[in-house]
Design a protein around this motif. Structure first.
Motif, PDB file in Angstrom:
ATOM      1  N   ARG A   1      -7.298 118.733  40.902  1.00  0.00           N
ATOM      2  CA  ARG A   1      -7.714 120.106  40.615  1.00  0.00           C
ATOM      3  C   ARG A   1      -7.878 120.951  41.881  1.00  0.00           C
ATOM      4  O   ARG A   1      -8.139 122.150  41.782  1.00  0.00           O
ATOM      5  CB  ARG A   1      -9.025 120.108  39.832  1.00  0.00           C
ATOM      6  CG  ARG A   1      -8.903 119.527  38.429  1.00  0.00           C
ATOM      7  CD  ARG A   1     -10.214 119.636  37.679  1.00  0.00           C
ATOM      8  NE  ARG A   1     -10.132 119.015  36.365  1.00  0.00           N
ATOM      9  CZ  ARG A   1      -9.662 119.637  35.273  1.00  0.00           C
ATOM     10  NH1 ARG A   1      -9.278 120.902  35.356  1.00  0.00           N
ATOM     11  NH2 ARG A   1      -9.609 119.017  34.110  1.00  0.00           N
ATOM     12  N   GLU A   2      -7.732 120.345  43.049  1.00  0.00           N
ATOM     13  CA  GLU A   2      -7.861 121.106  44.292  1.00  0.00           C
ATOM     14  C   GLU A   2      -6.776 122.185  44.346  1.00  0.00           C
ATOM     15  O   GLU A   2      -5.636 121.972  43.912  1.00  0.00           O
ATOM     16  CB  GLU A   2      -7.725 120.183  45.498  1.00  0.00           C
ATOM     17  CG  GLU A   2      -8.839 119.161  45.624  1.00  0.00           C
ATOM     18  CD  GLU A   2     -10.163 119.790  46.033  1.00  0.00           C
ATOM     19  OE1 GLU A   2     -10.128 120.921  46.576  1.00  0.00           O
ATOM     20  OE2 GLU A   2     -11.210 119.171  45.806  1.00  0.00           O
TER      21      GLU A   2
ATOM     22  N   SER B   1       0.622 117.574  43.223  1.00  0.00           N
ATOM     23  CA  SER B   1      -0.126 117.985  42.041  1.00  0.00           C
ATOM     24  C   SER B   1       0.150 119.445  41.745  1.00  0.00           C
ATOM     25  O   SER B   1       0.484 120.232  42.645  1.00  0.00           O
ATOM     26  CB  SER B   1      -1.633 117.766  42.234  1.00  0.00           C
ATOM     27  OG  SER B   1      -2.150 118.612  43.237  1.00  0.00           O
ATOM     28  N   THR B   2       0.007 119.815  40.490  1.00  0.00           N
ATOM     29  CA  THR B   2       0.214 121.190  40.042  1.00  0.00           C
ATOM     30  C   THR B   2      -0.516 121.393  38.728  1.00  0.00           C
ATOM     31  O   THR B   2      -0.668 120.431  37.950  1.00  0.00           O
ATOM     32  CB  THR B   2       1.717 121.489  39.848  1.00  0.00           C
ATOM     33  OG1 THR B   2       1.873 122.840  39.382  1.00  0.00           O
ATOM     34  CG2 THR B   2       2.333 120.564  38.823  1.00  0.00           C
ATOM     35  N   PRO B   3      -1.000 122.580  38.457  1.00  0.00           N
ATOM     36  CA  PRO B   3      -1.502 122.841  37.102  1.00  0.00           C
ATOM     37  C   PRO B   3      -0.328 122.960  36.139  1.00  0.00           C
ATOM     38  O   PRO B   3       0.747 123.450  36.501  1.00  0.00           O
ATOM     39  CB  PRO B   3      -2.234 124.182  37.255  1.00  0.00           C
ATOM     40  CG  PRO B   3      -1.596 124.827  38.439  1.00  0.00           C
ATOM     41  CD  PRO B   3      -1.180 123.724  39.359  1.00  0.00           C
TER      42      PRO B   3
ATOM     43  N   PRO C   1      -3.462 127.491  24.271  1.00  0.00           N
ATOM     44  CA  PRO C   1      -2.995 127.484  25.660  1.00  0.00           C
ATOM     45  C   PRO C   1      -4.099 127.064  26.611  1.00  0.00           C
ATOM     46  O   PRO C   1      -5.267 127.383  26.427  1.00  0.00           O
ATOM     47  CB  PRO C   1      -2.579 128.943  25.892  1.00  0.00           C
ATOM     48  CG  PRO C   1      -3.368 129.733  24.898  1.00  0.00           C
ATOM     49  CD  PRO C   1      -3.514 128.839  23.696  1.00  0.00           C
ATOM     50  N   GLY C   2      -3.715 126.312  27.619  1.00  0.00           N
ATOM     51  CA  GLY C   2      -4.677 125.859  28.614  1.00  0.00           C
ATOM     52  C   GLY C   2      -3.947 125.273  29.803  1.00  0.00           C
ATOM     53  O   GLY C   2      -2.749 124.980  29.744  1.00  0.00           O
ATOM     54  N   LEU C   3      -4.666 125.125  30.901  1.00  0.00           N
ATOM     55  CA  LEU C   3      -4.120 124.540  32.115  1.00  0.00           C
ATOM     56  C   LEU C   3      -4.809 123.209  32.386  1.00  0.00           C
ATOM     57  O   LEU C   3      -6.039 123.122  32.325  1.00  0.00           O
ATOM     58  CB  LEU C   3      -4.325 125.477  33.306  1.00  0.00           C
ATOM     59  CG  LEU C   3      -3.321 126.611  33.522  1.00  0.00           C
ATOM     60  CD1 LEU C   3      -3.729 127.439  34.725  1.00  0.00           C
ATOM     61  CD2 LEU C   3      -1.907 126.079  33.699  1.00  0.00           C
ATOM     62  N   HIS C   4      -4.019 122.200  32.681  1.00  0.00           N
ATOM     63  CA  HIS C   4      -4.548 120.882  33.012  1.00  0.00           C
ATOM     64  C   HIS C   4      -3.816 120.361  34.247  1.00  0.00           C
ATOM     65  O   HIS C   4      -2.641 120.677  34.462  1.00  0.00           O
ATOM     66  CB  HIS C   4      -4.357 119.906  31.843  1.00  0.00           C
ATOM     67  CG  HIS C   4      -5.015 120.343  30.580  1.00  0.00           C
ATOM     68  ND1 HIS C   4      -6.342 120.085  30.309  1.00  0.00           N
ATOM     69  CD2 HIS C   4      -4.538 121.041  29.526  1.00  0.00           C
ATOM     70  CE1 HIS C   4      -6.655 120.584  29.128  1.00  0.00           C
ATOM     71  NE2 HIS C   4      -5.579 121.175  28.636  1.00  0.00           N
ATOM     72  N   PRO C   5      -4.480 119.565  35.066  1.00  0.00           N
ATOM     73  CA  PRO C   5      -3.819 119.058  36.272  1.00  0.00           C
ATOM     74  C   PRO C   5      -2.742 118.024  35.934  1.00  0.00           C
ATOM     75  O   PRO C   5      -2.862 117.263  34.978  1.00  0.00           O
ATOM     76  CB  PRO C   5      -4.971 118.438  37.063  1.00  0.00           C
ATOM     77  CG  PRO C   5      -5.993 118.086  36.035  1.00  0.00           C
ATOM     78  CD  PRO C   5      -5.882 119.136  34.971  1.00  0.00           C
TER      79      PRO C   5
END
Length: 314
Positions: free
Chosen positions: A47-48, A65-67, A75-79
Motif C-alpha cells: 500500500r506504500e 506493486s500497484t493499486p 468499485p474499489g482499489l486494492h493493492p
C-alpha cells in the motif's frame, strides 16, 4: 512440471514457477518465503505510495506493486504485488481478478506461457485489456449520461420535486463516474511505471519477443492514459453542465417567487387605500362600492400577471 499454484492452506511445491497468493496472511507469506528464498512484501508494504517502495530491486528479484481496481461488484482499489525473479513469479492480491484466471487457462494450453517473465507479461497484458474494457464501458455510459444532461428540459420536467430528484440522480452518476475514472487512472499509472522498470531491470532475463511485448504494453498504457484523460474532461464538462442546470432551476424558482411578489403589490396597495377610514371617501356611499373594490383588486393583480406572461417570465 506444474507452473502455477494458488496458495491456500498448504505449502506449494518447490517446482512451481508461478505462485499466486490470493488474500495471503502472514503465515502464507512466511511459507512461501521459506520455499522460494524470496522476501515478500506485506499488505502494508504493497500500500506504500512512494515510487521507491513500489518499484525496487531486492537482490536477484524485482518487487513491484500497484493499486488495482475491482472488476466486479462495487468499485474499489486494492493493492497488487509482483515478485519477479529469473525462474519464479509470486503474485500477491487481495481481490478476485478475472485476468489472473484467464492467464491460468492460457497457461494450461500447449503453447501457453511457461517462464516467469512470459507469465508476468501475460498477466500485464490481461490487466491492460481489462482496464481498456472498463474505459470503453465508461465511455458508453458517459455518452448516455451526456444525452440525459443536455436533453433535460427544465420547463417540461414535471413537478419541481421530480425535477430536483432527476438532477440529483444525474449529479450522483457524474460523481460516481469521476470516482471510477480516478481509480482507473491510479491503476494505469501503476502499470505504466512497472512496464519500463521491468524492461530495464530485467533485461538479461527477457527474450526479444518479451522485450517487444513490453514495449507494446507501454504504448497501449500510454494510449489508455490519454483516453482516460479525455473521459475525465468529459466528466468535468458534464459536472459543469449539471451544476448549470441546477443553477437554472434555482433561478426559475426565484423568478417565480419574484413575479408572485410583484403581482401581489398592486392588490395590496388598492386594499390598503380602501382600508382607510376617511369620512369623505366617495366610494363609501356607493351601492356598488364593494364589488368595485374587489374588481379593482382583481384587475390590479391580473394586469401585471398578464404582462409577465407576455414577456415569458413564467
Amino acid at each position: 512440471m506444474e507452473h502455477r499454484h494458488r496458495l491456500e492452506d498448504r505449502t506449494p511445491e518447490p517446482n512451481r514457477v508461478w505462485i499466486d497468493l490470493a488474500g495471503p496472511d502472514e503465515a502464507a507469506i512466511a511459507r512461501t518465503e521459506a520455499l522460494t528464498g524470496l522476501a515478500l512484501p506485506s499488505c502494508a508494504d504493497l500500500r506504500e505510495v512512494e515510487r521507491s517502495s513500489r518499484l525496487r530491486r531486492q537482490r536477484d528479484a524485482l518487487v513491484l506493486s500497484t493499486p488495482m481496481v475491482s472488476f466486479d461488484g462495487a468499485p474499489g482499489l486494492h493493492p497488487l504485488g509482483f515478485v519477479l525473479a529469473r525462474d519464479r513469479l509470486v503474485t500477491l492480491r487481495f481481490q478476485a481478478l478475472p485476468p489472473f484466471e484467464a492467464v491460468a487457462r492460457r497457461q494450461a494450453e500447449p503453447d501457453g506461457p511457461r517462464t516467469s517473465t512470459a507469465l508476468f507479461g501475460a498477466l500485464l497484458a490481461e490487466l491492460v485489456d481489462a482496464l481498456a474494457d472498463r474505459l470503453e464501458a465508461m465511455s458508453d455510459a458517459l455518452d448516455a449520461l451526456s444525452g440525459r444532461v443536455f436533453d433535460f428540459d427544465l420547463g417540461r420536467g414535471g413537478a419541481p420535486k421530480r425535477r430536483d430528484r432527476a438532477l440529483r440522480q444525474i449529479l450522483g452518476e457524474v460523481g460516481r463516474s469521476g470516482k471510477a475514472l480516478s481509480m482507473l487512472r491510479a491503476a494505469l499509472l501503476g502499470l505504466g511505471r512497472i512496464v519500463p522498470f521491468v524492461a530495464a531491470e530485467a533485461e538479461p532475463w527477457l527474450g526479444p519477443e518479451e522485450h517487444t511485448h513490453l514495449e507494446i504494453l507501454r504504448l497501449d498504457i500510454v494510449s489508455l492514459e490519454e483516453f482516460e484523460t479525455r473521459l475525465s474532461e468529459t466528466v468535468q464538462f458534464l459536472l459543469d453542465a449539471t451544476l448549470g442546470l441546477v443553477n437554472m432551476e434555482q433561478n426559475n424558482t426565484f423568478r417565480v417567487l419574484t413575479v408572485v411578489s410583484v403581482i401581489g403589490i398592486p392588490p395590496t396597495l388598492v386594499a390598503s387605500i380602501y382600508g382607510m377610514n376617511f369620512k369623505t371617501m366617495p366610494e363609501l356611499d356607493w351601492a356598488w362600492g364593494y364589488p368595485y373594490g374587489l374588481a379593482l383588486i382583481a384587475l390590479s393583480a391580473l394586469a401585471p400577471a398578464l404582462y409577465f406572461r407576455i414577456k415569458g417570465w413564467f
